[in-house]
Design a protein around this motif. Structure first.
Motif, PDB file in Angstrom:
ATOM      1  N   UNK A 244      23.686   3.183  16.739  1.00 59.60           N
ATOM      2  CA  UNK A 244      22.366   2.622  16.962  1.00 59.60           C
ATOM      3  C   UNK A 244      21.085   3.618  16.817  1.00 59.60           C
ATOM      4  N   UNK A 245      21.417   4.884  16.875  1.00 62.32           N
ATOM      5  CA  UNK A 245      20.236   5.760  16.990  1.00 62.32           C
ATOM      6  C   UNK A 245      19.337   5.464  15.588  1.00 62.32           C
ATOM      7  N   UNK A 246      18.245   6.325  15.566  1.00 61.54           N
ATOM      8  CA  UNK A 246      17.532   6.067  14.644  1.00 61.54           C
ATOM      9  C   UNK A 246      16.230   6.970  14.579  1.00 61.54           C
ATOM     10  N   UNK A 247      15.200   6.884  13.826  1.00 59.93           N
ATOM     11  CA  UNK A 247      13.797   7.427  13.881  1.00 59.93           C
ATOM     12  C   UNK A 247      12.754   6.292  14.355  1.00 59.93           C
ATOM     13  N   UNK A 248      12.235   6.844  15.471  1.00 58.97           N
ATOM     14  CA  UNK A 248      11.334   5.552  16.083  1.00 58.97           C
ATOM     15  C   UNK A 248      10.023   6.419  16.249  1.00 58.97           C
ATOM     16  N   UNK A 249       8.831   5.566  16.408  1.00 54.42           N
ATOM     17  CA  UNK A 249       7.471   6.011  16.846  1.00 54.42           C
ATOM     18  C   UNK A 249       7.546   5.749  18.446  1.00 54.42           C
ATOM     19  N   UNK A 250       6.663   6.483  19.007  1.00 52.74           N
ATOM     20  CA  UNK A 250       6.507   6.517  20.425  1.00 52.74           C
ATOM     21  C   UNK A 250       6.025   4.932  20.645  1.00 52.74           C
TER      22      UNK A 250
END
Length: 114
Positions: free
Chosen positions: A8-14
């Motif tokens: 479920x992880x990933x790259x996201x913005x604040x």
């Protein structure tokens, strides 16, 4: 031994959200307290949240009010809902049973970046 697989992880913005899952196989984890941990680059692994079999929950101060741990014993799965993510939440996230430590899974990378 129980096999633990995080996802479920990933790259996201604040400010964005992610939901992590920890699936267990090999034995039921329903009678164990389960925790989420994280390890940022160059830092020690730290405890993020714990949920007891009774449903009692504890959070690290750094994630209180933003993260929610839950479990579905029928699915042998533990979740971590992460809202209002911050840059400092960037880490590899792992799950395990704090009182019955099992072999660590591969973890799931969470990267918060603008």
């Amino acid at each position: 031994q129980v096999q633990l697989v995080e996802s479920g992880g990933g790259l996201v913005q604040p400010g964005e959200s992610l939901r992590l899952s920890c699936g267990a196989s090999g034995s039921s984890i329903g009678v164990w307290a389960m925790s989420w941990y994280r390890q940022a680059p160059g830092k020690e692994r730290e405890l993020v949240a714990t949920i007891a079999p009774s449903g009692s929950i504890n959070y690290a101060d750094s994630v209180k009010g933003r993260f929610t741990i839950s479990r579905d014993n029928a699915k042998n799965t533990v979740y971590l809902q992460m809202n209002s993510l911050k840059l400092e939440d960037t880490a590899v996230y792992y799950c395990n049973a704090p009182l019955h430590i099992q072999p660590w899974g591969q973890g799931t990378q969470v990267t918060v970046s603008s």
